[in-house]
Design a protein around this motif. Structure first.
Motif, PDB file in Angstrom:
ATOM      1  N   PRO A  13      22.551  62.302  34.567  1.00 23.95           N
ATOM      2  CA  PRO A  13      23.448  61.531  33.708  1.00 23.95           C
ATOM      3  C   PRO A  13      24.342  60.560  34.479  1.00 23.95           C
ATOM      4  CG  PRO A  13      23.998  63.874  33.667  1.00 23.95           C
ATOM      5  CD  PRO A  13      22.705  63.758  34.371  1.00 23.95           C
ATOM      6  N   LEU A  14      24.675  60.912  35.733  1.00 28.49           N
ATOM      7  CA  LEU A  14      25.484  59.968  36.514  1.00 28.49           C
ATOM      8  C   LEU A  14      24.745  58.647  36.688  1.00 28.49           C
ATOM      9  CD1 LEU A  14      27.220  61.870  39.464  1.00 28.49           C
ATOM     10  CD2 LEU A  14      28.099  61.243  37.216  1.00 28.49           C
ATOM     11  N   TYR A  15      23.434  58.724  36.731  1.00 31.32           N
ATOM     12  CA  TYR A  15      22.636  57.496  36.875  1.00 31.32           C
ATOM     13  C   TYR A  15      22.774  56.637  35.617  1.00 31.32           C
ATOM     14  CZ  TYR A  15      18.797  54.331  37.750  1.00 31.32           C
ATOM     15  OH  TYR A  15      18.062  53.204  37.946  1.00 31.32           O
ATOM     16  N   GLU A  16      22.665  57.307  34.473  1.00 34.46           N
ATOM     17  CA  GLU A  16      22.778  56.584  33.202  1.00 34.46           C
ATOM     18  C   GLU A  16      24.150  55.909  33.097  1.00 34.46           C
ATOM     19  OE1 GLU A  16      21.145  55.597  29.430  1.00 34.46           O
ATOM     20  OE2 GLU A  16      20.283  56.423  31.249  1.00 34.46           O
ATOM     21  N   LEU A  17      25.189  56.645  33.473  1.00 39.63           N
ATOM     22  CA  LEU A  17      26.536  56.081  33.395  1.00 39.63           C
ATOM     23  C   LEU A  17      26.697  54.926  34.388  1.00 39.63           C
ATOM     24  CD1 LEU A  17      28.454  59.452  32.991  1.00 39.63           C
ATOM     25  CD2 LEU A  17      28.256  57.656  31.266  1.00 39.63           C
ATOM     26  N   PHE A  18      26.055  55.046  35.541  1.00 44.47           N
ATOM     27  CA  PHE A  18      26.085  53.964  36.538  1.00 44.47           C
ATOM     28  C   PHE A  18      25.501  52.676  35.946  1.00 44.47           C
ATOM     29  CE2 PHE A  18      22.739  52.432  39.715  1.00 44.47           C
ATOM     30  CZ  PHE A  18      23.514  51.408  40.247  1.00 44.47           C
ATOM     31  N   LEU A  19      24.402  52.810  35.191  1.00 49.97           N
ATOM     32  CA  LEU A  19      23.799  51.618  34.595  1.00 49.97           C
ATOM     33  C   LEU A  19      24.764  50.962  33.606  1.00 49.97           C
ATOM     34  CD1 LEU A  19      20.082  52.676  33.973  1.00 49.97           C
ATOM     35  CD2 LEU A  19      21.070  51.532  35.954  1.00 49.97           C
ATOM     36  N   SER A  20      25.597  51.769  32.959  1.00 54.59           N
ATOM     37  CA  SER A  20      26.545  51.201  32.001  1.00 54.59           C
ATOM     38  C   SER A  20      27.823  50.709  32.662  1.00 54.59           C
ATOM     39  CB  SER A  20      26.942  52.244  30.956  1.00 54.59           C
ATOM     40  OG  SER A  20      25.827  52.624  30.222  1.00 54.59           O
ATOM     41  N   TYR A  21      28.332  51.469  33.638  1.00 53.41           N
ATOM     42  CA  TYR A  21      29.670  51.178  34.158  1.00 53.41           C
ATOM     43  C   TYR A  21      29.702  50.555  35.545  1.00 53.41           C
ATOM     44  CZ  TYR A  21      31.051  53.915  30.170  1.00 53.41           C
ATOM     45  OH  TYR A  21      31.221  54.356  28.898  1.00 53.41           O
ATOM     46  N   GLY A  22      28.571  50.529  36.217  1.00 52.82           N
ATOM     47  CA  GLY A  22      28.531  49.830  37.497  1.00 52.82           C
ATOM     48  C   GLY A  22      28.765  50.712  38.707  1.00 52.82           C
ATOM     49  N   GLY A  23      28.922  50.043  39.856  1.00 51.20           N
ATOM     50  CA  GLY A  23      28.909  50.710  41.162  1.00 51.20           C
ATOM     51  C   GLY A  23      30.123  51.565  41.463  1.00 51.20           C
ATOM     52  N   LEU A  24      31.194  51.403  40.704  1.00 46.72           N
ATOM     53  CA  LEU A  24      32.344  52.306  40.870  1.00 46.72           C
ATOM     54  C   LEU A  24      32.960  52.552  39.499  1.00 46.72           C
ATOM     55  CD1 LEU A  24      34.371  53.775  42.800  1.00 46.72           C
ATOM     56  CD2 LEU A  24      35.784  51.732  42.635  1.00 46.72           C
TER      57      LEU A  24
END
Ligand code: HEM
Length: 625
Positions: free
Chosen positions: A140-151
């Motif tokens: 899920p951290l990957y999915e959130l990364f796609l939405s919210y970016g690198g930090l």
């Protein structure tokens, strides 16, 4: 202590498919045990019967369930539930105080600088912890990364302990790991591992770490690693014998536990000259080691640190078992240290930079011979740290490499061609390490798709600025190596297992030449000290195994899912059908030619050659401080 809820309680939500070619999607299931103790026996099923219809239905149901969960998460992200907030509460408070006339000069020491000064607020992802379950947290951290970016900041509930910064940007990772590494500690990780690693190298705070790293790194010099190649070959050969028997009997084999045992045998000899013989022995010290390893993993995912409650240690049967296992390991280590001290006292060998005792080339022997002035508790902590760091990681790399090879028979046969032409029927030598280029690229690619560990953990020791975002002291940070290694903007066809992406005439991929987009062994001052050791170990194992056998997933085997402890485990093991290759059977022979070095010390000719060349063999990167 920050709760161990820490690590990974939180981010365990399901995801939607993030890439059309994502091969993991259909396989993710969850179960909590890691490489299973006691799975050494080959399965009684030969796996060649008709496909189990119930099994197929079970897999289809699982896939459907996972898909539904991911779709739900996507919908929730789209609906703004995990909202990117323009201003966090800290900023809002600062702005409020500014509005009522508090001068900026008073606010800066409290809040740091703000977006008024050209800095931005960190995007926030907030959500309900209850909804987040069912998959290893890095998915899920990957999915959130796609939405919210690198930090971004992931916050659950009102408590400060439920707030984490998730880093998936290579330049921010480089800043934390290398450029400003002294401003970060191991935070939660050190708290979780304290019971087993104490102040060993991995969790150690700066002061202890600096001294111990300076003492230990020289022990892994080139001659030492070269001397280990024979050990890697012997351990793999023992595994080959097991697989040979399984192939004869037509039995399927659970490979994850076999790799775990093989690497335990290797690291025991390499670090303190102890033969666990775990490929044929299940009891005593081997059981104790697995008890402690599983406990470390359980603690990393436990919402409440029960083990910190004093009375609990005494009444909980599990905690009593852990204490007994730790005592057995510590006693064994004390005995080994005492035996080694006696050996060192009796030997006349002069200590020098590339010292190796042929009878006992272990790291412990090097440390004692070097006159390392250290308490026995610290020495035990260091040995335990290396045992754990060098065991599960290498086992996980082998497990996922063979899993990937079963998916790509073309890669397997190319690998076999290289191994046949470079090795023939010999045991590998150090010279072969740089010749087995494709083998090495296969392992690099496996480490890209399945990084071990999938996240690196840090805590900020002072206020800092990450890219355009100011952060405060005391932030818990996950650097998601998984996200870096799967980022669709950085990697062409990111989910494909494609060793060809690393040209054979190019450099061996590492964090430097990939500018921190690829971190197989971390980076900066806390980079892995065992990178060359582990690279050679896995090259030897892969080469010797594929030379002799073909590997296929067993028919009717449970679907291969991921679960996390310190490394990525499979959920239910990885059951394979092993067949001998149709070439004539290969019976490897050990290179026994030796040369005399420094009077009474002998080394294999290849090790001596490596030492004489003064090069780092096999192109494996190493940036040791
Ligand atoms: C394929 C196998 C291996 C992988 C993927 C691996 C990976 C890593 C990574 C990513 C780190 C950095 C952790 C961080 O920054 O928080 C690390 C640190 C470390 N590794 Fe490895 N490792 C492997 C094998 C080994 C072996 C064989 C040894 C010992 C002989 C070892 C000993 C250590 C130690 C002591 C550290 C801590 C270094 C420090 O903090 O100064 N590792 N490893």
């Amino acid at each position: 202590m920050a709760s161990t809820a820490s690590m990974l309680q939180l981010p365990t939500l399901p995801t939607k498919p993030f890439h059309p070619k994502r091969s993991l999607q259909a396989k993710v299931t969850r179960q909590s045990d890691g490489p299973r103790f006691g799975r050494i026996v080959c399965s009684s099923s030969n796996g060649r019967g008709p496909i189990d219809k119930d099994g197929v239905k079970k897999v289809e149901k699982l896939i459907e369930k996972k898909k539904k969960k991911r779709d739900e998460l996507s919908a929730r992200i789209a609906s703004g539930e995990f909202t990117v907030q323009q201003y966090g509460w800290v900023s809002q408070l600062r702005r409020g105080l500014l509005k009522i006339g508090v001068p900026k000069v008073f606010l800066e020491p409290l809040f740091g600088r703000d977006s008024d000064d050209g800095f931005l607020d960190i995007p926030q992802a907030t959500g309900s912890i209850r909804a987040l379950s069912g998959e290893p947290f890095f998915i899920p951290l990957y999915e959130l990364f796609l939405s919210y970016g690198g930090l971004f900041r992931l916050t659950f509930g009102p408590k400060v302990i439920s707030s984490f910064l998730i880093v998936s940007d290579p330049s921010i990772a480089k800043h934390i790991l290398r450029d400003n590494a002294r401003a970060y500690s191991k935070g939660i990780l050190a708290e979780i591992l304290e019971f087993v690693m104490g102040t060993g190298l991995i969790p150690a705070e700066e002061q202890v770490w600096r001294v111990r790293r300076r003492a230990i790194v020289p022990a892994l010099h080139q001659k030492y690693v070269a001397a280990m190649i024979g050990l890697f070959g012997e351990a793999t050969d023992r595994l080959c014998q097991k697989l040979d028997a399984a192939a004869s009997d037509g039995e399927d084999v659970e490979m994850e536990s076999l790799f775990s045992r093989m690497t335990l045998d290797v690291i025991g000899k390499a670090v303190f000259n102890y033969d666990f013989d775990s490929l044929s022995n299940d009891t005593g010290i081997v059981e104790a080691v697995y008890t402690v390893l599983r406990e470390a993993e359980d603690r990393s995912v436990s919402p409440i640190p029960f083990w910190d409650i004093p009375i609990w240690k005494d009444i909980s049967p599990k905690q009593r078992k852990v204490s007994a296992a730790l005592k057995l390991i510590n006693d064994t280590l004390d005995d080994l240290i005492a035996i080694c001290k006696r050996m060192v006292d009796q030997e006349e060998l002069q200590f020098h930079e590339e010292y190796v005792n042929e009878k006992d080339p272990s790291i412990l022997h090097f440390l004692l011979a070097s006159g390392d002035d250290v308490s026995s508790k610290q020495l035990r902590d260091d040995l335990m740290t290396m045992l754990i760091a060098g065991h599960e990681t290498s086992a996980a790399v082998l497990t996922w490499t063979f899993y990937l090879l079963t998916k790509e028979p073309g890669v397997l046969s190319k690998l076999q061609d290289e191994v046949d032409s470079v090795l023939g029927d010999r045991f590998p030598t150090v010279d072969d390490m740089k010749k087995l280029k494709y083998t090495s690229r296969v392992i690099s690619e496996s480490l890209r798709l399945y990084p071990q560990p999938p996240v690196l953990i840090r805590r900020s020791l002072e206020n800092d600025i990450l890219g355009k975002f100011p952060i405060k002291r005391g932030e818990d940070i996950f650097i998601s190596v998984w996200n870096l290694h799967h980022c669709p903007n950085h990697w062409v066809d990111a989910e494909a297992f494609n060793p060809e992406r690393w040209p054979l005439d190019g450099p061996n991929p590492n964090e430097i030449n990939q500018n921190f987009s690829y971190l197989p062994f971390g980076g900066g001052q806390r980079k892995c000290i065992g990178d060359m050791f582990a690279s050679f170990e896995t090259i030897v194992a892969v080469a010797m195994l594929v030379r002799r056998f073909n590997f296929q997933m067993a028919l009717g085997a449970p679907p291969v899912g991921m679960t996390t402890g310190a490394t990525i485990h499979t959920t239910e093991g990885i059951k394979m059908t092993i067949t001998r290759r149709t070439r004539p059977p290969i019976i490897p022979t050990l290179e026994t030619k030796t040369v005399v070095v420094d009077g009474d010390r002998t080394l294999s000719s290849s090790a001596a050659g490596a030492a004489a060349s003064g090069e780092r063999e096999g192109e494996v990167s190493q940036v040791h401080s």
